[in-house]
Structure formats: C-alpha cells, structure tokens
Enzyme design. Sequence first.
Site, PDB file in Angstrom:
ATOM      1  N   LYS A 196      27.094  -3.599  -1.151  1.00  0.00           N
ATOM      2  CA  LYS A 196      28.575  -3.584  -1.180  1.00  0.00           C
ATOM      3  C   LYS A 196      29.145  -2.887   0.042  1.00  0.00           C
ATOM      4  O   LYS A 196      30.352  -2.719   0.155  1.00  0.00           O
ATOM      5  CB  LYS A 196      29.064  -2.844  -2.437  1.00  0.00           C
ATOM      6  CG  LYS A 196      28.543  -3.401  -3.740  1.00  0.00           C
ATOM      7  CD  LYS A 196      28.945  -2.472  -4.897  1.00  0.00           C
ATOM      8  CE  LYS A 196      27.966  -2.584  -6.041  1.00  0.00           C
ATOM      9  NZ  LYS A 196      28.025  -1.410  -6.930  1.00  0.00           N
ATOM     10  N   HIS A 237       4.407   5.658  11.675  1.00  0.00           N
ATOM     11  CA  HIS A 237       4.020   5.568  10.262  1.00  0.00           C
ATOM     12  C   HIS A 237       3.077   6.751  10.005  1.00  0.00           C
ATOM     13  O   HIS A 237       1.869   6.593   9.858  1.00  0.00           O
ATOM     14  CB  HIS A 237       3.321   4.233  10.024  1.00  0.00           C
ATOM     15  CG  HIS A 237       3.150   3.838   8.589  1.00  0.00           C
ATOM     16  ND1 HIS A 237       3.346   4.714   7.535  1.00  0.00           N
ATOM     17  CD2 HIS A 237       2.795   2.652   8.028  1.00  0.00           C
ATOM     18  CE1 HIS A 237       3.116   4.068   6.406  1.00  0.00           C
ATOM     19  NE2 HIS A 237       2.782   2.820   6.672  1.00  0.00           N
ATOM     20  N   ARG A 292      11.124   3.967   3.736  1.00  0.00           N
ATOM     21  CA  ARG A 292      10.676   2.947   4.702  1.00  0.00           C
ATOM     22  C   ARG A 292      11.908   2.170   5.156  1.00  0.00           C
ATOM     23  O   ARG A 292      12.767   1.816   4.343  1.00  0.00           O
ATOM     24  CB  ARG A 292       9.666   1.988   4.077  1.00  0.00           C
ATOM     25  CG  ARG A 292       9.412   0.791   4.988  1.00  0.00           C
ATOM     26  CD  ARG A 292       8.225  -0.003   4.593  1.00  0.00           C
ATOM     27  NE  ARG A 292       6.990   0.708   4.893  1.00  0.00           N
ATOM     28  CZ  ARG A 292       5.790   0.135   4.841  1.00  0.00           C
ATOM     29  NH1 ARG A 292       5.676  -1.139   4.511  1.00  0.00           N
ATOM     30  NH2 ARG A 292       4.699   0.828   5.119  1.00  0.00           N
ATOM     31  N   ARG A 299       0.800  -1.221   0.000  1.00  0.00           N
ATOM     32  CA  ARG A 299       0.000   0.000   0.000  1.00  0.00           C
ATOM     33  C   ARG A 299       0.838   1.278   0.000  1.00  0.00           C
ATOM     34  O   ARG A 299       0.593   2.186  -0.812  1.00  0.00           O
ATOM     35  CB  ARG A 299      -0.923   0.041   1.234  1.00  0.00           C
ATOM     36  CG  ARG A 299      -2.206  -0.719   1.070  1.00  0.00           C
ATOM     37  CD  ARG A 299      -2.608  -1.304   2.387  1.00  0.00           C
ATOM     38  NE  ARG A 299      -1.601  -2.267   2.808  1.00  0.00           N
ATOM     39  CZ  ARG A 299      -1.580  -3.536   2.397  1.00  0.00           C
ATOM     40  NH1 ARG A 299      -2.513  -3.987   1.611  1.00  0.00           N
ATOM     41  NH2 ARG A 299      -0.608  -4.370   2.761  1.00  0.00           N
ATOM     42  N   THR A 300       1.787   1.381   0.906  1.00  0.00           N
ATOM     43  CA  THR A 300       2.502   2.653   1.035  1.00  0.00           C
ATOM     44  C   THR A 300       3.318   2.929  -0.225  1.00  0.00           C
ATOM     45  O   THR A 300       3.295   4.045  -0.759  1.00  0.00           O
ATOM     46  CB  THR A 300       3.400   2.626   2.292  1.00  0.00           C
ATOM     47  OG1 THR A 300       2.638   2.113   3.383  1.00  0.00           O
ATOM     48  CG2 THR A 300       3.896   4.011   2.641  1.00  0.00           C
TER      49      THR A 300
END
Length: 330
Positions: A103, A153, A124, A73-74
């Site tokens: 790396k 959130h 996120r 969703r986000t």
Amino acid sequence: MYQVPSRIQPEIEMINGDFKGKDIVSLDQFSVEDLTVLFNHTRQMKRIAENNEPSRLLEGLLVGLLFFEPSSRTFGSFAAAVKRLGGQTIEMQNPEVFSSVSKGETFEDTIQVMEAYTNAIVLRHRFSGAAKQAALAANFVPVINAGDGNNEHPTQTLLDMYTLYERFGRLDNLTGLLAGDALNSRTIHSLLRGLSLYENNTMYVLSPRQLQLSRDDYVSLQDRGIRLIEIHREQDIPKNCDFWYWTRVQKERFASAEEYQKAQSEIVVASPELLKTYAKKDMILMDPLPRVESVDPAVDADERAVYLRSQIRNGVYTRMALLALVLGRL
Ligand code: CP
C-alpha cells in the site's frame, strides 16, 4: 507511553568481542577472535540440534524474519535455529505483496513496525545496502543481514567458514577456487572478506570476464592481504586447491534475458570430469546453493561434495550460535 529509543547509532559497530545487541551487516565487523568465539559456540549448537536436545536459550524471545527476496536455506535455517533454541518467529515473506508495503508503506516504517513486535530482525532484500539502512532505522533491536542484493551475505559466510574450519582445522594457509558469478555473488564477496582476516590464503577466482569481481572489490580485497588470482578458462584451474566454492549466475541481477544467457553459456560447470581432472582427493566442493546449471547433480555422490551434507546443516548451527550471542543469551 512513548518509548525512548535505546540505540541511536550513526554507523554499524564492530563486534569487538561483544555480540550483544549488535547488528550483523558485514563480515567487516568481525575479527579472528570474534569468529573463534562464534565457532566454539557453534560446536555446542551442533550437539543440541543433532541430538534434538530441548533448549530454552531463546525462550521468551521473538525473531522477525523479513524476506523481500525468495529463500530456501537462509529462511529455513534461521527459522529452525530460533525454534531449536526455544524461541519463536514472526515470518513475513514477500512483504511487497503480503504486507502494507503493497500500500506504499516505507521501508523504514516496516522496519520500525517489525521491531516493535520482536527482539531481532533478520532481513533479506534485493537492494545492496538495505541491511545497513534497516540497521540504522531500527531504534530498539539488532538487524541481521540475510543477503542484500549483490553486496554481502555474512551469515552464509559464517557457515561456509565453519564448514572449512571443521574440515581443515584452520582458516589460514588455504588455497581455494571460487567459481561462477564473482561480480554478483554476495556469498563470494563475504567469503573473501572473511578469509582475508587470516594469513596466507590464496584464492583463484574463475569467471567469464564480464562476471569477474568489480575492480573496487578486487583492489580493496587485495589490500587486506589475501592473494587473489583471476582466471577465465577451465585449463587454468590449479590442481592444488583445498576447496572449490561454486556459485550460480545470478539471473535476477541481469538487465536482460539475453545478457544472462550469454553469461551462463560461458560458465564452467562442476562436473565429475572436472573433479577427476583438477581436484585433489582430499579437497571439498562447496556451493551456497541454489545451484542452477552450476554443479552437475552427478557430482552429488562424490564424498567430496559437501553442499547437501555438512554445509547446509552448518547453516542452522552457526545461526543458532549467532542469534544466542546477539540476543545476549550466551
Ligand atoms: N544460500 C542461500 O542464501 O540460499 P537461499 O537463497 O535459498 O537462502
């Protein structure tokens, strides 16, 4: 030629009536007035999206979507929000595998690379506090928290509060039931912060004892004036709630599969029987999703269940409004 950093900031700023260039890290940055501005613009964004109106509001702008944790969703709604407004995205999902993070590139370097290519970064991350760390590392562009560990959130809360506002026409004098993993749910943490900005809200928090709010969160939220009542058994669910907000047990935050299974086995599932016994006829059932053994799919047909209807769609509209404000186009 070296570009002089345009924003050296020791701390995250309050919105204070001006979204332009601000990082969005926590609900604590918002006032009631800021939310009113955002929701007024959200109505306009809803009209644009629902009518597939071409918009050039974000034309010429690029937004980086940097997702260190999975998302449906986000990620999808931020991408849709940018594109609905005529902007473009640079998308990095799972950078630990598919970018130079694999790396050994540092987090700060990744942020500063992404900001060199974009006008805003949506981040996120699995670590609590990562959004603030990124915001302080970014010298040129705002960072928007799309969920950081079990912390917050904020953009989920903007869409949750808009969903409540659309349904009830107010964000005060509400009684709610927040159920599931109160300890780890960043959506519950941000929603309680948001609702604590308004008068006379009472929130019941239903969870097994091991998943109740941390004592720090409980005390700091109570201090803001929101009335919190913790309950642990189905029989204690009050019958006067305006809304239910169900959440899954956050499997990815547990140290072992056994601990997760034990917590999951103690969860109250939102079922047709539970609604029949405890829910008002005019309440709404929300869930930030994904649902995992939290809401019975048999509930989906009940018109009070809004999670697959208005709630997910409001995610696009609120994020359109937020991006346009933060990017200075509104
Ligand atoms: N509600 C929410 O954050 O869903 P995703 O994890 O799929 O983005």
